[in-house]
Design a protein around this motif. Sequence first.
Motif, mmCIF file in Angstrom:
data_model
loop_
_atom_site.group_PDB
_atom_site.id
_atom_site.type_symbol
_atom_site.label_atom_id
_atom_site.label_comp_id
_atom_site.label_asym_id
_atom_site.label_seq_id
_atom_site.Cartn_x
_atom_site.Cartn_y
_atom_site.Cartn_z
ATOM 1 N N ASN A 2 -5.838 15.836 36.651
ATOM 2 C CA ASN A 2 -6.874 14.984 37.198
ATOM 3 C C ASN A 2 -6.462 14.360 38.522
ATOM 4 O O ASN A 2 -7.298 14.130 39.387
ATOM 5 N N VAL A 3 -5.150 14.118 38.661
ATOM 6 C CA VAL A 3 -4.673 13.540 39.923
ATOM 7 C C VAL A 3 -4.912 14.530 41.054
ATOM 8 O O VAL A 3 -5.310 14.151 42.160
ATOM 9 N N ALA A 4 -4.716 15.797 40.776
ATOM 10 C CA ALA A 4 -4.966 16.815 41.787
ATOM 11 C C ALA A 4 -6.429 16.813 42.193
ATOM 12 O O ALA A 4 -6.777 16.878 43.378
ATOM 13 N N ILE A 5 -7.285 16.734 41.206
ATOM 14 C CA ILE A 5 -8.731 16.733 41.493
ATOM 15 C C ILE A 5 -9.097 15.501 42.328
ATOM 16 O O ILE A 5 -9.810 15.586 43.326
ATOM 17 N N ASP A 6 -8.619 14.328 41.825
ATOM 18 C CA ASP A 6 -8.904 13.095 42.560
ATOM 19 C C ASP A 6 -8.395 13.202 43.996
ATOM 20 O O ASP A 6 -9.073 12.773 44.938
ATOM 21 N N SER A 7 -7.215 13.777 44.175
ATOM 22 C CA SER A 7 -6.639 13.911 45.516
ATOM 23 C C SER A 7 -7.524 14.800 46.374
ATOM 24 O O SER A 7 -7.804 14.484 47.533
ATOM 25 N N ALA A 8 -7.981 15.890 45.795
ATOM 26 C CA ALA A 8 -8.815 16.814 46.556
ATOM 27 C C ALA A 8 -10.105 16.138 46.989
ATOM 28 O O ALA A 8 -10.532 16.231 48.138
ATOM 29 N N ARG A 9 -10.715 15.420 46.044
ATOM 30 C CA ARG A 9 -11.993 14.780 46.356
ATOM 31 C C ARG A 9 -11.781 13.642 47.358
ATOM 32 O O ARG A 9 -12.629 13.386 48.210
ATOM 33 N N ASP A 43 -2.748 22.127 57.083
ATOM 34 C CA ASP A 43 -2.268 20.978 57.840
ATOM 35 C C ASP A 43 -1.651 19.938 56.932
ATOM 36 O O ASP A 43 -0.745 19.207 57.294
ATOM 37 N N ILE A 44 -2.229 19.867 55.748
ATOM 38 C CA ILE A 44 -1.754 18.862 54.794
ATOM 39 C C ILE A 44 -1.540 19.544 53.450
ATOM 40 O O ILE A 44 -2.398 20.320 53.010
ATOM 41 N N ALA A 45 -0.418 19.276 52.824
ATOM 42 C CA ALA A 45 -0.208 19.728 51.443
ATOM 43 C C ALA A 45 0.021 18.499 50.586
ATOM 44 O O ALA A 45 0.857 17.656 50.917
ATOM 45 N N VAL A 46 -0.768 18.395 49.533
ATOM 46 C CA VAL A 46 -0.656 17.226 48.652
ATOM 47 C C VAL A 46 -0.033 17.679 47.341
ATOM 48 O O VAL A 46 -0.568 18.576 46.673
ATOM 49 N N LEU A 47 1.109 17.075 47.019
ATOM 50 C CA LEU A 47 1.784 17.451 45.767
ATOM 51 C C LEU A 47 1.248 16.593 44.645
ATOM 52 O O LEU A 47 1.415 15.367 44.631
ATOM 53 N N ALA A 48 0.561 17.236 43.719
ATOM 54 C CA ALA A 48 0.016 16.506 42.566
ATOM 55 C C ALA A 48 0.483 17.228 41.316
ATOM 56 O O ALA A 48 -0.299 17.744 40.533
ATOM 57 N N VAL A 49 1.782 17.294 41.175
ATOM 58 C CA VAL A 49 2.337 18.097 40.084
ATOM 59 C C VAL A 49 3.004 17.238 39.031
ATOM 60 O O VAL A 49 3.888 17.680 38.322
#
Lengths: 135, 577, 904, 80
Positions: C385-392, C480-486
């Motif tokens: 869910n953190v990944a989803i929240d980050s994407a949104r 440009d941006i990579a968000v680590l939500a692992v």
Amino acid sequence: MATVAPSGEGRPKILVFSTNNISDPGIDLAGSQHMNYSSSVKVISIPCSGGINPNWVLHALEAGFDGVFIAADGGDCAYLPDCTTRTARIAERAQGMLKERGKDPRRVKMAAICSVCSEPFVSHMRQFTEALSKL
Amino acid sequence: MSGKRIGAFICHCGGNISDYVDEEKVRAAAEKESGVAVAKTFIFSCSEAAQQEMIRTIQEEKLDGIVIASCSPKLHLTTFRAMAKRSGLNPYMYTQVNVREQCSWAHRHEREEATGKAIHLVRAGVARTRLGVPLTDLRIETTPAALVVGAGVAGMRAALALSDIGMAVYVVERAAEVGGRIPRWGRMFPNDRDGAEMIGTLLQAIRGREGITLFTDAEVVGKSGSVGDFSVVVRVRGVEEITLRIGAIVVATGFDPYPPKAGEFGYGLPGVVTLPEFRELVAGANGQIRYGDREVRNIVYVYCVGSRQAATEGHPHPNLYCSRFCCTAAVHTALLANGIDDGVNQYHLYRDMRTYGKSEILFEEAGRKGSVFVRYADDAPPVVERPDGGLLVRVRDGLLGGEEIGIPADLVVLVTGMVPRENANLVNVLKLPIDAGGFFNEIHPKLRPVETVIDGVFVAGAAQGPKTLAESVASSMAAVSKGAALLLKGYVDLPPLVAKVDTERCTWCGECEKTCPFDGAVEKVRQGEKEIACIHPALCKGCGGCVPVCPVEAIDLEGCTNAQVKAMIDALVREAV
Amino acid sequence: MDYDVLVVGGGIAGMESGLTLGDMGYKVLLVEKEVSIGGKMILLSKVFPTLDCSSCISTPKMAATAHHPNLTVLTYSEVEGIVRKDDGTFAVRLLKKPTFVDPAACTGCGDCELACTVAISDKFNSDLVATRAAHIAFPQAVPKKAVIERAGSSPCNFTCPAGVKAHGYVSLVRSGKYEEAFRLHMEDAPLPGSLSRACYAPCEGQCTRDEVEGKVPIRGIKRFMVDSYYERHPEPEYGPPEARNGKTVAVVGSGPAGLSAAYFLARRGYGVTVFEGGPEAGGMLRHGIPPFRLPKELVDRDIRNITALGVEIRTGTPVGSIASLNDQGFDAAFLALGTMEGQGMEVSGRELSGVLESMEMLATGNAGGRMDLSGKRVAVIGGGNVAIDSARMALRMGAGTVAIYYRRSRAEMPAHDFEVQAALEEGVELHELRTPKRFFGENGKLVAVEWLSMKLGEPDASGRRRPVPEKGSGVTCPADIAVLAVGLKPNTRPFANELGLNRDGTIQADPETLATSLPNVFAGGDDVTGPSMIIEAIAQGKRAAFYIDRYLQGLPLSGITFDARLTSVDGKEVLDRGDVPPSARAPVVPRELPAAGRSRSMEEVEKTMTEEEARYSASRCLDCGICSECHQCVAICPAGAIHFDMREERKTLEVGSIIVATGFQLFDPKRKPEYGFGEYPNVITAMQMDRILSPTRPYNAVVRPSDGMAPSNIAFVLCTGSRDCTVDNRLCSRVCCMYSIKQAQLLMGALPLADITIYYIDIRAFGKGYEEFFEQAKGMGVRFVKGKVAKIGETLSGNLRIRYEDIHGDGGPVTAEHDLAVLSVGLSSNPEAFGLFPPGLLSADPFRYVREVDEDLEPGKTSIDGVFVAGTASAIRDIPDTILHSGAAATQVASFLQRKRAAL
Amino acid sequence: MANERRRDPSEVMRDEMVMKGKIASLLREEPRTIPEISEALRCPAREVTLWVMALRRYGVLEVLPKAKADDYYRYKLANA
């Protein structure tokens, strides 16, 4: 909205003779079901309606009650098989005594009230209250 | 009577009372009543803590009477009587005032009026307690012996049961033989057990008991005393009189078969017999049913003979009742007949087939075995004739749209019902009331089906009304259970709330004796110069029925005396202060 | 020996034999399975042939039974088994079912019934009217005590980690009691606003309604309830509790676990201080969940629920050690640090600018800050869910494209599917089976990511298939941006010297009590369990408060269960409760901002239901547990008599003899479908008619159930289920003719103008006064038609067409129309009697009644020595015969006991 | 109304809690019979009967006296 009931003081005072096993539970049930009747109705409980002394009725009316209601055991009486007839005779005697003293015999009323007769009891009380107000 | 110290306890019942009634006002008003030594309120008077507090108050304040204004006495009268007892107070010096069901809940929208009413009710309760007297239960020692009148199956079984529970038992049978009707009737429904055999078994058991004394050819001719302690006079073989001391009486005098009138459904014609007569014929049959010298091939049963009768001119006192056992007895007899001779033709002319309960199976089986059932209408009874040597039964068959059919018969069996036994002497001695059909009457068919208005006298078996064998036995054992409840402990405690006579006022007019339905409860006694009424506390039921008939107010019902009621009335109308 | 006699069954037979034996001086135990004694007789209006009022006859007997000094009455109790011992006595296993009402305290006032929010069918009124889950059986009940009908925990209530009574507030909303619903929630969890937005609602996952047409939207209902409450109450209605106990507790961390613990501790009178290292309280609620899912004003309002109790939250105050707390004089501490740190990834290029931990971005966005992602290509790595929240969130920060890369496939994503769906709708791309191999940078800034393609191999320890790289599968895509939500982990380093920690940094704590290796320190929430749901964290805080309280009271932590809910009701059983399965009712379609417009806005995506929608949705609830645990009864009971923690009790007693008085069962007319009972509302049973005729009736008068019309042409169908091979009952039920005649007579009184027809085969009026009663009915004008009814049909107006074989009229099949039909149902045996004993011991007759071994001369005697039968358990009887038979059984018992006593 | 699928009575009874307000506001306008309520709410009369009877039982509604010839009783909102 709710009709404003006349104050307790103004309403006819009714004494009910009721019996421990048969009519008391019926009157209790009216309360349990939160049915409303005049607060000027007061109950004295006795074992059997065949044991009501007509003199009590007279005494009550002389002491200040406007009416006496006899909640008779009817056919459910556990003591006297002829309870209904006896109670009727007592009511008649009381009415006779009233007449002798120039009082209105309609101040005495009798009806069989059984252990689940909450609605009949309340409607008797309403009718009797109304009838007495007119006397 | 004054000078009592009374405690008035007023219950909030959570808010069930206090939400609609100003408890403090009620308490303050109660406190001002004469005789009230202390008035308190409780949130829940029925709680253990409140009861402890009340007990402490009763003891500390040395109260001799209490009034609790709470819910209906139906819920807690017993609770608080027990509490009073624990505190050392006489339980009858307690009055419960119903300010919940009959006050707060009924007048929810009128706080002031409800409060006023509660004050009045509490005052009335105080008035009642103030004029009350401590009372104790009336304890009666009982004699561990019982009398059984009638040695039919019901009486014999009752005797054994009474003996089982340790009573000395006297059985008095009018006839020379025991067993009543059953020994001659062969196999009985529903279990096909032989009547004579059953009676034989019972008699053997009775003979084996030391505690059972059997008098045959004997009659009860006198009775005195009251519940738990009667004296009964038995006349044996017409001469010898024996007096027995007993605690209870079981009346099991049985029934008589209905005797058809001459000409009733052809009764009197050769070949027309009653069901009991036919039973004897079947019981004695050997491979073939014979009537006189003839073999019986066609049998017609006519039901409801002597039962469910309509009043007619020639018959002003009909038996209106249904005799209950006869339908089943008839189909059972038909099955027995089938068993003897498979080729016999049987026709049943009935109105309603009353093979109730499990007996339905016998009815079904009779049909399967070839019995033909023809329903006749109430207003079209069959006619039994003997036109030319043979019997002919004419009946309108309901199923065939009322078409009349004629059935030739070798034998017509009148399915006769039960009638009460002729018992005038016994009725006179025991003073038992009888019902419209002439059977002994119980106090109440559901509440007290074996008890009579005479305490300690019980009815059992068909003497009380038509019954089958098993039903008679069950009712006799039920009568024993009531006797045992009376005798087993060696005493009975009777509540003290009975009528009593003011000996000063009483002038003996006899009205109370006349009105009392309980035999022997009111007696005329001599006291010094005058005759007065005396009410036997053990026989009085406490209904108060005699109170209104006394012209001089000499009778008071304990707990509800004239003075108490009048004081309550006064308290209920006295203006609030 | 505990009792001389056990009487099983408190109907008229049981009472009569019990009273008689009590009068004889025997000690009697009477066990009744219902809440009141009185059996079926007390439910009748009047009784034939004297027309006595049944209540007038029964109630004195019931009162006598309850008050007899030699009788002990156990209601709502069952005999589970009876074993005959070698000495001839019996060991009786008893089960006392919980009524959830303390009988000693209950005054029978009935307030609970008026307050109850769950309407159920009233079986004492033969299902003609509703009663409440909290109710008094009937006005004449003995004992007159309330009972709360509970089938168990409702699955939603049972599954909630924090024990929030979802069913309770749903039923309150259904009743329009929104504030009560909110307050109920506050009993179990203090952050209803946050939960109403961001809870993953495990309750809904268990909702039985899902089997019908869709689950009840419990969270949506909560959202309505919270919004309407917060609108009316911008500030909490309460202040600090008056009773303080003088002890203090430090709570470290202001996330849901910490706040929940603080709340429950403060309510218990503790002085609570919450230490928060960051500038604002709320933990994940504040930092983790984006405002388009959970507006921050709501978090603020939620937190005021806690601070209103006097809880002090010290923000910007990190706690460096336990010792420091001890130094400040706290009596105990609760560590609820949460998991605010990223797990990190060992990937080359991780240090490049543009490679972020998800929490960095979310915390900034959630705090109202903004990262300028305009036009940038954002790759989010992870599947939760953190990944989803980050994407949104990235979309809302202006990203040009946002793509989620997940190493397994969509089916394996830990994120909730509806969250994934929402993200996809907003334009987020999803790349399954991808994992970063390398981040490429230019000038220290990320420019591209090389992705490895994966495939799913064997399942791993978690049961999910393990992703394995496909050989030579590298693909490089610009980013440009990579968000680590692992994944996230706690920061417990400051306490590493003082407390036992696990390898992953979580704190070692007892899973039940949350006690740590230090006696006065408890720990819970994500710092113990690893990342979890909000409601789980709240549950941990609540649990911690419970055990900290015990610890500080000096009570043992063991030997008590924090969570003592009843076991969950089985959904299938719920669906099978009615005769007809629940009908489908369209769920309310949730309203959301349109995907097109919302993806660039922080505005809340989901909308709150309207009042109408919320009540409608709540009305779809199936009341699985029956009682919803809304606790309105608890609140209103003036005597404090209601105890939801009451549980069943078992004991074994020794008795000398037994009377089986288990009575009969009424024939179920559904077994004769041709009569249409259950299908046509105006086909009722005689028991229902008796209730309608009773003064304590379910209706205001004699009216028919289809439309409340006063009937004018009533039919009685005799022998329904009796004398009938097709339903396997050849016996005559003995009482139906008479009770039908009784009802006919009473109806003539109630409806003087009505026509009454009795269809019969034989009128069996055989007892004392019965024939006369039958004649009387004929005289009153009751029509008796000899004919067996074959079929009943319904007309459009709800009238009934009765087809019968006319036996004594013109013959042949005839059809008649009536506006109400009463099925005079028969009586049949009650097999319960046989279950009391080891199988086969108590013998039955061919009709499954208790067999009397010698019914001619030994009434009541059964196949077991010392066991007797009374009343209708051995054969159908009317009331007088039942009383007689019960007396006989009492005599049998007395004889048996006397003989035994003599033998000793 | 006639084609309405029959719902289990216990399911109908549950709806009393939501129907209570609707029936009350209807009767606040004027007393009505069960068929009249049924028509106004577009609910089957058999279901309305169950709700009305429960509401009567719990004191929400009162019954008006019925003229002898009337087939239906009229129900009014109880005085608060």
